[in-house]
Write an enzyme that holds these catalytic residues in place. Structure first.
Site, short mmCIF file in Angstrom:
data_model
loop_
_atom_site.label_atom_id
_atom_site.label_comp_id
_atom_site.label_asym_id
_atom_site.label_seq_id
_atom_site.Cartn_x
_atom_site.Cartn_y
_atom_site.Cartn_z
CG HIS A 298 28.30 44.48 40.79
ND1 HIS A 298 27.72 45.19 39.77
CD2 HIS A 298 29.59 44.86 40.84
CE1 HIS A 298 28.64 45.97 39.21
NE2 HIS A 298 29.78 45.79 39.84
NE ARG A 299 28.37 49.13 40.31
CZ ARG A 299 28.15 49.75 39.17
NH1 ARG A 299 27.15 50.60 39.06
NH2 ARG A 299 28.94 49.55 38.13
CD GLU B 20 32.13 45.80 43.42
OE1 GLU B 20 33.00 46.35 42.73
OE2 GLU B 20 30.94 46.21 43.46
CG ASP C 17 32.27 50.49 43.06
OD1 ASP C 17 33.11 49.73 42.58
OD2 ASP C 17 31.04 50.42 42.82
CD GLU D 198 36.00 48.46 41.25
OE1 GLU D 198 34.92 47.84 41.23
OE2 GLU D 198 36.40 49.19 40.31
CE LYS E 210 34.62 51.98 40.91
NZ LYS E 210 34.62 51.26 39.66
CG ASP F 39 24.08 44.29 38.81
OD1 ASP F 39 25.02 44.65 39.51
OD2 ASP F 39 24.03 44.48 37.57
O1 G3P Z 1 34.59 44.86 40.98
C1 G3P Z 1 33.88 44.35 39.90
C2 G3P Z 1 33.17 45.44 39.13
O2 G3P Z 1 32.45 46.20 40.06
C3 G3P Z 1 34.11 46.31 38.35
O3 G3P Z 1 33.46 47.29 37.59
O4 G3P Z 1 32.57 49.50 37.06
O5 G3P Z 1 31.14 47.86 38.27
O6 G3P Z 1 33.05 48.95 39.45
P1 G3P Z 1 32.51 48.45 38.13
MG MG Z 2 32.92 47.92 41.36
#
Ligand code: G3P
Ligand code: MG
Length: 249
Positions: A9-10, A36, A38, A111, A113, A237
């Protein structure tokens, strides 16, 4: 016990500054095969990789970026906030991230935004993203998702062959239900928040033919329990906590 697919995640965001090339490289180093990230747009139409709509949490900048150009963004340090080790890390452009994933042979969830920069910039974001994704080497291992379902629909109209994930959280679910909306866009996956998620809900999503990729899960036992419900993927994470077999998917 089975594992779901692991998305860093990120990037490996507990080990390196989120949404930087260092974080994606760290994910690869600890064995992750998917990550993933953003994406938002700035004043000159460049697509940048950042979570917040303000610069101060993760960079040396301050305030919003919708009136900035990439030459402004390049001057910012996006690693120092995390630790001195990552000083001089930059905010990447989408094209840099795609080219990293192509060469590392990694799968990606991009993703989009919810862009607060106005109608024109929102349109630019989608148009430029459609061009950027043409350089993804393996579209089988590529998903575009968003909480902004209108943005997802506009992107889908431009690149109908790219797989989509219908992102939602329970507190903030505008428009149609996951099933109507995701059916309409022919999404392949639903991306729900882990909080409040039930086995019944997962079953309903799976029975309707969708993959279910859940965010954000930082506990290995919880990930395995979710897999037993039928969850196909999790965003974490902490990709470093998962064994090699979990990263094989
Ligand atoms: O894409 C999953 C998750 O990243 C969504 O929430 O706020 O972490 O971008 P956020
Ligand atoms: Mg995200």
């Amino acid at each position: 016990m089975a594992f779901p697919r692991i998305f860093a995640h990120r990037g490996a965001s507990s080990l390196a500054p989120e949404n930087t090339i260092a974080s994606f490289a760290k994910a690869a180093e600890v064995g992750a095969r998917w990550f993933e990230f953003d994406v938002d747009v700035i004043g000159d139409g460049s697509l940048i990789v950042i979570h917040d709509d303000k610069l101060q949490r993760t960079t040396t900048g301050k305030g919003g970026y919708y009136n900035l150009s990439f030459s402004d963004i390049r001057t910012l340090d996006a690693g120092k906030w995390f630790s001195d080790t990552y000083r001089f890390e930059r905010i990447p452009e989408v094209a840099d991230v795609i080219s990293f994933a192509n060469s590392a042979n990694m799968g990606m969830n991009l993703e989009i935004k919810p862009c607060y920069g106005g109608t024109e910039l929102r349109e630019k974001l989608i148009e430029n993203l459609a061009v950027a994704v043409d350089s993804v080497a393996n579209t089988e291992r590529f998903i575009v998702s968003s909480f902004d379902h209108e943005a997802l629909a506009r992107f889908h109209a431009m690149r109908p062959n790219i797989k989509l994930g219908w992102l939602f959280d329970r507190e903030n679910q505008p428009g149609p239900t996951w099933q109507q909306g995701a059916d309409l866009l022919r999404c392949t996956a639903i991306h729900p928040d882990v909080n409040g998620l039930t086995p019944e809900e997962v079953k309903e999503m799976r029975d309707a033919g969708f993959d279910v990729n859940v965010w954000t899960v930082n506990d290995v036992d919880q990930a395995q329990e979710l897999a037993s419900w039928g969850v196909t993927g999790i965003f974490t994470d902490r990709p470093q906590d998962f064994p090699a077999e979990a990263h094989a998917l």
